[in-house]
Structure formats: structure tokens, C-alpha cells
Design an enzyme around this catalytic site. Sequence first.
Site, PDB file in Angstrom:
ATOM      1  N   GLU A   1       0.872  -1.166   0.000  1.00  0.00           N
ATOM      2  CA  GLU A   1       0.000   0.000   0.000  1.00  0.00           C
ATOM      3  C   GLU A   1       0.915   1.225   0.000  1.00  0.00           C
ATOM      4  O   GLU A   1       1.770   1.345   0.873  1.00  0.00           O
ATOM      5  CB  GLU A   1      -0.890  -0.009   1.250  1.00  0.00           C
ATOM      6  CG  GLU A   1      -1.933   1.067   1.182  1.00  0.00           C
ATOM      7  CD  GLU A   1      -2.878   1.072   2.379  1.00  0.00           C
ATOM      8  OE1 GLU A   1      -2.832   0.139   3.200  1.00  0.00           O
ATOM      9  OE2 GLU A   1      -3.645   2.034   2.488  1.00  0.00           O
TER      10      GLU A   1
ATOM     11  N   ARG B   1       4.494 -13.205   9.665  1.00  0.00           N
ATOM     12  CA  ARG B   1       5.158 -11.939   9.409  1.00  0.00           C
ATOM     13  C   ARG B   1       6.438 -11.851  10.233  1.00  0.00           C
ATOM     14  O   ARG B   1       6.622 -12.561  11.220  1.00  0.00           O
ATOM     15  CB  ARG B   1       4.243 -10.758   9.680  1.00  0.00           C
ATOM     16  CG  ARG B   1       3.857 -10.535  11.119  1.00  0.00           C
ATOM     17  CD  ARG B   1       2.730  -9.526  11.265  1.00  0.00           C
ATOM     18  NE  ARG B   1       3.081  -8.179  10.879  1.00  0.00           N
ATOM     19  CZ  ARG B   1       2.506  -7.510   9.872  1.00  0.00           C
ATOM     20  NH1 ARG B   1       1.574  -8.055   9.152  1.00  0.00           N
ATOM     21  NH2 ARG B   1       2.864  -6.288   9.593  1.00  0.00           N
TER      22      ARG B   1
ATOM     23  N   LYS C   1       3.728   0.793   9.962  1.00  0.00           N
ATOM     24  CA  LYS C   1       3.932   2.014   9.187  1.00  0.00           C
ATOM     25  C   LYS C   1       3.326   3.213   9.891  1.00  0.00           C
ATOM     26  O   LYS C   1       3.845   4.323   9.804  1.00  0.00           O
ATOM     27  CB  LYS C   1       3.311   1.846   7.795  1.00  0.00           C
ATOM     28  CG  LYS C   1       4.232   1.116   6.835  1.00  0.00           C
ATOM     29  CD  LYS C   1       3.723   1.157   5.420  1.00  0.00           C
ATOM     30  CE  LYS C   1       2.691   0.096   5.175  1.00  0.00           C
ATOM     31  NZ  LYS C   1       2.344  -0.060   3.757  1.00  0.00           N
TER      32      LYS C   1
HETATM   33  P1  ATP Z   1       2.033  -2.260   8.152  1.00  0.00           P
HETATM   34  O1  ATP Z   1       1.223  -3.104   9.078  1.00  0.00           O
HETATM   35  O2  ATP Z   1       3.439  -2.030   8.596  1.00  0.00           O
HETATM   36  O3  ATP Z   1       1.352  -1.002   7.737  1.00  0.00           O
HETATM   37  P2  ATP Z   1       1.092  -3.549   5.815  1.00  0.00           P
HETATM   38  O4  ATP Z   1       0.842  -4.998   5.907  1.00  0.00           O
HETATM   39  O5  ATP Z   1      -0.098  -2.657   5.872  1.00  0.00           O
HETATM   40  O6  ATP Z   1       2.209  -3.150   6.855  1.00  0.00           O
HETATM   41  P3  ATP Z   1       1.523  -3.409   3.018  1.00  0.00           P
HETATM   42  O7  ATP Z   1       2.124  -2.313   2.252  1.00  0.00           O
HETATM   43  O8  ATP Z   1       0.077  -3.667   2.885  1.00  0.00           O
HETATM   44  O9  ATP Z   1       1.901  -3.179   4.529  1.00  0.00           O
HETATM   45  O10 ATP Z   1       2.319  -4.749   2.792  1.00  0.00           O
HETATM   46  C1  ATP Z   1       2.741  -5.256   1.554  1.00  0.00           C
HETATM   47  C2  ATP Z   1       3.071  -6.697   1.729  1.00  0.00           C
HETATM   48  O11 ATP Z   1       4.105  -6.869   2.687  1.00  0.00           O
HETATM   49  C3  ATP Z   1       1.871  -7.472   2.237  1.00  0.00           C
HETATM   50  O12 ATP Z   1       1.782  -8.683   1.520  1.00  0.00           O
HETATM   51  C4  ATP Z   1       2.186  -7.702   3.673  1.00  0.00           C
HETATM   52  O13 ATP Z   1       1.590  -8.878   4.139  1.00  0.00           O
HETATM   53  C5  ATP Z   1       3.710  -7.775   3.676  1.00  0.00           C
HETATM   54  N1  ATP Z   1       4.251  -7.410   4.983  1.00  0.00           N
HETATM   55  C6  ATP Z   1       3.993  -6.283   5.694  1.00  0.00           C
HETATM   56  N2  ATP Z   1       4.606  -6.318   6.886  1.00  0.00           N
HETATM   57  C7  ATP Z   1       5.274  -7.502   6.938  1.00  0.00           C
HETATM   58  C8  ATP Z   1       6.086  -8.137   7.935  1.00  0.00           C
HETATM   59  N3  ATP Z   1       6.362  -7.567   9.103  1.00  0.00           N
HETATM   60  N4  ATP Z   1       6.605  -9.361   7.636  1.00  0.00           N
HETATM   61  C9  ATP Z   1       6.359  -9.931   6.453  1.00  0.00           C
HETATM   62  N5  ATP Z   1       5.595  -9.391   5.495  1.00  0.00           N
HETATM   63  C10 ATP Z   1       5.049  -8.195   5.723  1.00  0.00           C
HETATM   64 MG    MG Z   2      -1.716  -3.455   4.311  1.00  0.00          MG
END
Ligand code: ATP
Ligand code: MG
Length: 550
Positions: free
Chosen positions: A33, A257, A267
Site C-alpha cells: 500500500e 510476518r 507504518k
Molecule cells: P504495516 O502493518 O506495517 O502497515 P502492511 O501490511 O499494511 O504493513 P503493506 O504495504 O500492505 O503493509 O504490505 C505489503 C506486503 O508486505 C503485504 O503482503 C504484507 O503482508 C507484507 N508485509 C507487511 N509487513 C510484513 C512483515 N512484518 N513481515 C512480512 N511481510 C510483511
Molecule cells: Mg496493508
Amino acid sequence: MEEERKLNFLEEIIEDDLKSGRVKSILTRFPPEPNGYLHLGHAKSLCINFGLAMKYGGKTNLRYDDTNPVKEDTEYVDAIKEDIQWLGFQWDKELYASDYFDQLYIWAEQLIERGLAYVDDQSQEEISKGRGTVETPGTPSPWRDRSPEENLRLFREMRDGKYADGAKVLRAKIDMAHPNMFFRDPILYRIKHASHHRTGDKWCIYPMYDYTHGQCDSIEHITHSICTLEFDVHRPLYDWFIQTLGIFPSHQYEFARLNLTYTLMSKRKLLELVQKGLVSGWDDPRMPTLCGVRRRGYTAEALKMFCDKIGVSKRDQMMDIQLLEWCVRQDLNARSNRYMVVQDPLKLTITNWPAGQVEWFDCPLNPAEPEGASRKVPFTGELWIERADFMEDAPKKFFRLRPGGEVRLKYTYIIQCDEVVKDAEGNIVELKCSYDPASKPGAGEWRSVKGTIHWVSRPHAKELELRNYDRLFTLADMGAVPEGHDYKEYLNPDSLVVARGLAEPALLDDASGIAVQFERTAYYIKDKDSSAEHPVFNRTASLKDSYKPE
Ligand code: ATP
Ligand code: MG
């Protein structure tokens, strides 16, 4: 020979799918995102998505999950691409969930026509309340039985901007008593009068994650949609949309994760640190963002080594940040150039050195390749050494310099300490030494002494600003901040200590592009704040650590 490794569960699934013919080739996607910068957790996801595709001859799409115009920005879109390329991955297609807004809208109208979606006038709170709980079924919305014709008209009016934000939503009509709460008439569209970074003002209704992700995967013919564990409860709904619409059957798989000790990876919180000025920006070298660790001097190779070591599991666990730091040291130890830098200087004068004479030593840039590239280091009778490398009343085991003792000045001569000069307060201000001309490496028989110390020629020394970084937080499990406390209370007040360094001149000509080793102390990388008059170096990692991976 490459070490035999057991297949991880995703590799097993993919090999089965290829064998059974369920899929002919692999297509994965990375779906960030664009509402922040990528962090170490994303690196794990990137390594898995790109790594699996590469291993099995497939491809990976980069698809921005840009369904929330309020939080998204092109600044993030560009930064994400830069970070992925820095890691060494190349996506096949660059796509956006917003590319599919038209198609998603058409499908929504189809669901309405089939009696599978309705416009709900309830407020957000009423909808949440009406969902019920895991133990109790939900209560149907009073608007649940609107006719398809009415729903279609209202939905089109929503699209055309007739209603304010929050006035109406489009919901799927599934089952208000479903044991999986996500099936209790999930919201498909909400009204948001906001400009989108790509579609501008074309839309004022935006699709929800659950209604978007699976269909985007399906449109692209993604074979393996790999995401983090918290999405496993969404999977049945992901499948429901694909089956109900009768479109390409993408499948979702979940892995644990990445959680790291002393590290926050949300984030939202990282953004708060930036906005409150608690760090210098998204690329502050203490941040767990990819641009932050890059500025800190971590290499893409080290990150990939780390992701490989932690593997892919189906159970959440906390990884030790020391393993990551160990990977950084491993990689830099093998590849980085060496230079001598003194941080806490003590004057050392060689009394039997011919006044004004400079001798240039050819020193290897990497001791692992003694015949490889070298740098020229000037040696004179006026030197700096590290204060800690001299001790007046030294214990037996102290092998560095002491009064009357001998030590080798790295790459050069053996010296002996003849006199300790002190100021009026009794502080040591200078050491007067003599050197042994016969001890020059390569000049006759090698004479060994117990200690070797680094040094810098005073007339040649270049002054540096050193930014000595440490962990940003003091709490090992930042997910377990005690109730009533805020994560910001655990910021490490000593996470940045600025110091001065005195360097051999060749350091400033280093063109390796990666961190260098300041011999015997730590790895450092030149910072973007540097200028010719004012070089700045960031500490990447100290040289030594007792940590050993299992
Ligand atoms: P955050 O919770 O930090 O905002 P998010 O999951 O909203 O992270 P995205 O930009 O939606 O962030 O994530 C893109 C991809 O990275 C998704 O497939 C997500 O599952 C993966 N991802 C995000 N954080 C992690 C993590 N800590 N470990 C492994 N994969 C991750
Ligand atoms: Mg997300």
C-alpha cells in the site's frame, strides 16, 4: 556444494501444483500500500514472492494496493520501486489496484443485479454493532431487502457523487449469522470524496480491501497470492468472491510476518516518528525502513542472507535482531574495504624518525585478498593512536602499548614506548617512542610482537564527523509495551552519539559504494550529508559481537 535444504511449505505447495498441472507457471505479486516506506518486514515478503518466482522460473508483479486515496501518495510509490530494485528484484508488470476500478465497479453492479449486494444507509457504528459477536449472530440491516433495481439506482447515485462521505455503503448480502465474521455482509464500497493519486477525481466511491485483493489477483492470473498470517481469516471471503464471480482461481497462502527484537514495523508508528521529528526522516539510519538500513550501510546481500536464514514459517515468532546484524557483518567482512581511523586520539611521536620524512605503505584494501587492490597509507614520525591502545599500569594480559613495551603499528614498524608525557593535571598528552627500522614487513626476518594497533599520520589525517548509531528502542519486544505506556517511552536516548574521527586520507577516495571497515573498530558508510570539507560517516555495525547464530 550447495547445502541441501528442506523445502519450505510454500515450495512444497508450488512443486505439487506444478507436478499435478494445476498451474503451468508461477506468477506471484508484491502488493504494497503506497502509504509509507518499505521496511524489513516487507523485505521478507519481497524475498518470498520474488524468490519463489525466480526459483521456479516464474514472474512477480508489483501491484500497488491503492484503494485508500486519503493516505496514499506518489512519493511512496517511487520510493517503493527504488527499494525493490535496490534489493535486486525486478518485477514483471507495474500495476495498481486502481487500474481495475472500472472492472470492480462492473462486478459490483452484477452482484447487485443477482441480489448479492445492497446499499446500506446505516452509520459505521450501526453496521459494526449489527455484525454481532463471535458468540451471537448479527442483526440484518433494515435496508438489507431493498430490490436490485433500487440498489442499482442508489449505487449509481453513490458513484455520481450524490451522497456525502459515510452516508451509504455497498455491502455484500451473504449471511449475518456466519461463524466467520467477515461473511456477515462485508462492506464492498464506501464513499470518499477524495482525490486519488492516479484516478484523480474520477471516483468518489472506493472499494474495500477484501473486495479488491482477490479480484485483482484473479485479473492478473496470479497463481500464488502470498500474504501474512493475519489474512488467513480473510481467505474464505477471498475465495467466495472469486467463485461467485466465476473468475480465474487465484489462491491465497499465508506465512508468519517478521517480528524483530528492539524494532517496530508498523507504518503508522513509523510515520508518527517521522512527523514528530523523533527521527530525521523515513531514511534516518536508525529506522527499520529499507531506505533507513541502506543509509545505515546494511547491504541488500545481508538482508537476503537474513531472510534466507529465518526461512518461511506458519507460526508467528520474534526474530533476534542480532541475527540481522550478524548477517551484515558477515557480508561486509567478506567485501568491505579497510581503512584506519582513530576516534579518541592520543599523540604519538617517533623520536628516531627523520624529521619531515613520509614513507608510503601499500596496504591491501581487503586482507582476504593480499594480492588484490591496495591503498597508499602515509607513515611519518607524528601519529595519532587510539587512547585505549595505551595503558600506563597495564595488566599482564594487555597486549597493546605500555611504558617500555613494544607494539606493531599496523602494516608498518614495531615501536617501543620510551616516555609518557603528561600535562600539569597529570593527563597523558603524548607518547614518545622509537621505531625499529629492521622490523619493516618484507625487510628481512619477520619479528613478531603480541600486539598490533592502528594509527594515522597526523599531518595527513582527515577529520570526520562520525554518527555512532545504536538501536532505536530499548524494549526487546516492542509489541508488548505495557498497558498505560506509549511505545515512544522506549526510545533509546543514546541511539545517536556524534563523535570525531581522524582518518587516513585514502578513505575519502573510496569508491566501493558499500560500507567500509574502520580497522579494529566498526563498519561505517559515508552519509549523504557529507561534503568535501565535512565528511560524515554513519556507523553500520561494530566489528565484534559475541553473538553466534545457532
Ligand atoms: P504495516 O502493518 O506495517 O502497515 P502492511 O501490511 O499494511 O504493513 P503493506 O504495504 O500492505 O503493509 O504490505 C505489503 C506486503 O508486505 C503485504 O503482503 C504484507 O503482508 C507484507 N508485509 C507487511 N509487513 C510484513 C512483515 N512484518 N513481515 C512480512 N511481510 C510483511
Ligand atoms: Mg496493508
